[in-house]
Enzyme design. Structure first.
Site, PDB file in Angstrom:
ATOM      1  N   ASP A 186       0.797  -1.239   0.000  1.00  0.00           N
ATOM      2  CA  ASP A 186       0.000   0.000   0.000  1.00  0.00           C
ATOM      3  C   ASP A 186       0.827   1.286   0.000  1.00  0.00           C
ATOM      4  O   ASP A 186       0.314   2.350  -0.313  1.00  0.00           O
ATOM      5  CB  ASP A 186      -0.924   0.022   1.219  1.00  0.00           C
ATOM      6  CG  ASP A 186      -2.082  -0.952   1.080  1.00  0.00           C
ATOM      7  OD1 ASP A 186      -2.270  -1.486  -0.022  1.00  0.00           O
ATOM      8  OD2 ASP A 186      -2.795  -1.165   2.070  1.00  0.00           O
ATOM      9  N   LYS A 188     -13.610   9.642 -28.621  1.00  0.00           N
ATOM     10  CA  LYS A 188     -12.813   8.862 -27.654  1.00  0.00           C
ATOM     11  C   LYS A 188     -13.670   7.686 -27.204  1.00  0.00           C
ATOM     12  O   LYS A 188     -14.635   7.866 -26.465  1.00  0.00           O
ATOM     13  CB  LYS A 188     -12.430   9.752 -26.468  1.00  0.00           C
ATOM     14  CG  LYS A 188     -11.599   9.033 -25.455  1.00  0.00           C
ATOM     15  CD  LYS A 188     -11.012   9.987 -24.446  1.00  0.00           C
ATOM     16  CE  LYS A 188     -10.286   9.230 -23.356  1.00  0.00           C
ATOM     17  NZ  LYS A 188      -9.364   8.211 -23.841  1.00  0.00           N
ATOM     18  N   MET A 241      -5.958  -2.644  -5.021  1.00  0.00           N
ATOM     19  CA  MET A 241      -5.950  -2.678  -3.558  1.00  0.00           C
ATOM     20  C   MET A 241      -5.668  -1.292  -2.977  1.00  0.00           C
ATOM     21  O   MET A 241      -5.237  -0.377  -3.679  1.00  0.00           O
ATOM     22  CB  MET A 241      -4.934  -3.685  -3.057  1.00  0.00           C
ATOM     23  CG  MET A 241      -5.509  -5.087  -3.048  1.00  0.00           C
ATOM     24  SD  MET A 241      -4.417  -6.262  -2.235  1.00  0.00           S
ATOM     25  CE  MET A 241      -5.596  -7.535  -1.817  1.00  0.00           C
ATOM     26  N   GLN A 295      -2.127  -8.713  -6.833  1.00  0.00           N
ATOM     27  CA  GLN A 295      -1.190  -7.589  -6.622  1.00  0.00           C
ATOM     28  C   GLN A 295      -0.218  -7.842  -5.476  1.00  0.00           C
ATOM     29  O   GLN A 295       0.773  -7.167  -5.322  1.00  0.00           O
ATOM     30  CB  GLN A 295      -1.960  -6.304  -6.304  1.00  0.00           C
ATOM     31  CG  GLN A 295      -2.802  -5.805  -7.441  1.00  0.00           C
ATOM     32  CD  GLN A 295      -3.923  -4.914  -6.958  1.00  0.00           C
ATOM     33  OE1 GLN A 295      -3.792  -3.709  -6.932  1.00  0.00           O
ATOM     34  NE2 GLN A 295      -5.036  -5.515  -6.546  1.00  0.00           N
ATOM     35  N   GLY A 343      -1.753   5.380 -18.189  1.00  0.00           N
ATOM     36  CA  GLY A 343      -2.458   6.295 -19.100  1.00  0.00           C
ATOM     37  C   GLY A 343      -3.967   6.187 -18.934  1.00  0.00           C
ATOM     38  O   GLY A 343      -4.728   6.328 -19.894  1.00  0.00           O
TER      39      GLY A 343
HETATM   40  O1  F6P Z   1      -1.551  -5.479   2.800  1.00  0.00           O
HETATM   41  C1  F6P Z   1      -2.333  -4.429   2.409  1.00  0.00           C
HETATM   42  C2  F6P Z   1      -3.566  -4.952   1.733  1.00  0.00           C
HETATM   43  O2  F6P Z   1      -3.218  -5.663   0.578  1.00  0.00           O
HETATM   44  C3  F6P Z   1      -4.578  -3.884   1.417  1.00  0.00           C
HETATM   45  O3  F6P Z   1      -4.326  -3.197   0.230  1.00  0.00           O
HETATM   46  C4  F6P Z   1      -5.851  -4.684   1.385  1.00  0.00           C
HETATM   47  O4  F6P Z   1      -6.958  -3.897   1.662  1.00  0.00           O
HETATM   48  C5  F6P Z   1      -5.626  -5.677   2.475  1.00  0.00           C
HETATM   49  O5  F6P Z   1      -4.241  -5.855   2.583  1.00  0.00           O
HETATM   50  C6  F6P Z   1      -6.299  -6.996   2.248  1.00  0.00           C
HETATM   51  O6  F6P Z   1      -6.058  -7.792   3.366  1.00  0.00           O
HETATM   52  P1  F6P Z   1      -6.441  -9.315   3.509  1.00  0.00           P
HETATM   53  O7  F6P Z   1      -5.595 -10.073   2.561  1.00  0.00           O
HETATM   54  O8  F6P Z   1      -6.146  -9.622   4.931  1.00  0.00           O
HETATM   55  O9  F6P Z   1      -7.885  -9.397   3.163  1.00  0.00           O
END
Ligand code: F6P
Length: 320
Positions: free
Chosen positions: A129, A215, A171, A253, A187
């Site tokens: 994050d 567009k 996330m 991610q 972009g």
């Molecule tokens: O580690 C941060 C994060 O990936 C956040 O972006 C996301 O909201 C959260 O963890 C999700 O957590 P969990 O995998 O415990 O649901």
């Protein structure tokens, strides 16, 4: 005098955590310290899940996502009983210093633990994050935005070919750092983040006007903490009549091979954390800010990190 330290990973895993563990263990061994790996984060401290590591314990992990020490969210650590048990484990195993690799929730726990028991400790910032105050970049952030970007580039191909609008959820429970960064680098035409008010009416107005000018595809990035992509896509479809799809990128991610940047940051901060402890620093996090190694009080690191919405968001919109 520090003779034995312990290291753990906690909270959401981030690519590069393993490289940080490797640097902590090998720097410690090199400095003739004993080092213990604690499994399952703070839970492992509470339940005495730890073992002595050596140089070889961290072989072959530099390129691995996730964490060999495992991780979890541990509400028990925030209770008096949990903290007491964690401190008993530390005493029983003659641990003189604790290194915690994690995000801002993990740092909050560590700071509370330090205030109660005075156990020398250092935090290593690792979170996809990038929302730790006073710290330029967290371990894992670079990998995560590149993973999200790869997906967005793929989505762009189909969005352009089928002349559709896509709403892509990334996330970021409380912050829009990932969303703004990938929207800019990808972009994308717009971004919805928790830190900034948005108007779906204005967005739809822009989409319809853009459509009249020819567009025909549009990608809007949404941080999960601001809205859910399927809801936004449904509303855009209702308001514009245009074909709109939602994609939720989710936990892809968080995984994958760490980029060179995530690895080198992790290795640098891992070494710095051990050396800072040995110099008598405590209750702090290590950071590489503007290419300089610094330490920052955990109390400051756990405050809310402000995002530069004005400049970044403005740029995204200018470049549309
Ligand atoms: O580690 C941060 C994060 O990936 C956040 O972006 C996301 O909201 C959260 O963890 C999700 O957590 P969990 O995998 O415990 O649901």
């Amino acid at each position: 005098m520090i003779k034995r330290i312990a290291v753990l990973t906690t909270g959401g895993d981030a690519p590069g955590m393993n490289a940080a563990i490797r640097a902590v263990v090998r720097t410690a061994v090199n400095a003739k310290l004993e080092v213990m790996g604690v499994f399952h984060g703070y839970w492992g401290l509470i339940n005495e899940e730890l073992k002595l590591f050596d140089h070889r314990s961290v072989s072959g992990i530099i390129d691995l996502g996730g964490t060999i020490l495992k991780t979890m969210r541990c509400p028990q650590f925030h209770t008096e009983e949990g903290m007491n048990r964690a401190e008993e484990t530390i005493k029983k195993n003659s641990i003189d210093g604790l290194i915690v690799i994690g995000g801002n929730g993990s740092f909050r726990g560590l700071h509370e633990f330090y205030k109660r028991y005075n156990v020398p400790c250092m935090g290593i910032p690792a979170s996809i994050d990038n929302d730790i105050n006073g710290i330029d970049t967290t371990i894992g952030w670079d990998t995560a935005i590149n993973t999200a970007l790869y997906a967005i580039d793929n989505i762009r191909d189909t969005a352009t070919s089928m002349e559709r609008i896509f709403v892509v959820e990334v996330m970021g429970r409380e912050s829009g750092f990932i969303a703004l960064e990938v929207a800019l680098a990808g972009g994308c035409e717009d971004a919805i983040i928790p830190e900034r008010k948005y108007s779906l009416e204005d967005m739809c107005h822009d989409i319809v006007n853009g459509n009249l000018r020819g567009k025909i595809s549009w990608i809007i990035v949404v941080a999960e903490g601001a809205a859910a992509a399927p809801d936004i896509a449904k509303k855009i479809n209702e308001m514009t009549g245009l074909d709109t799809r939602a994609v939720v990128l989710g936990h892809i991610q968080r995984g994958g091979r760490p980029t060179a940047f995530s690895r080198t940051l992790a290795l640098t901060l891992g070494q710095a954390a051990v050396e800072s402890l040995l110099k008598g620093q405590t209750d702090k996090a290590v950071a590489l800010n503007s290419n300089k190694l610094i330490t920052i009080d955990l109390e400051i690191a756990t405050r809310r990190k402000e995002i530069d919405t004005d400049n970044l968001y403005k740029l995204i919109r200018i470049l549309t």
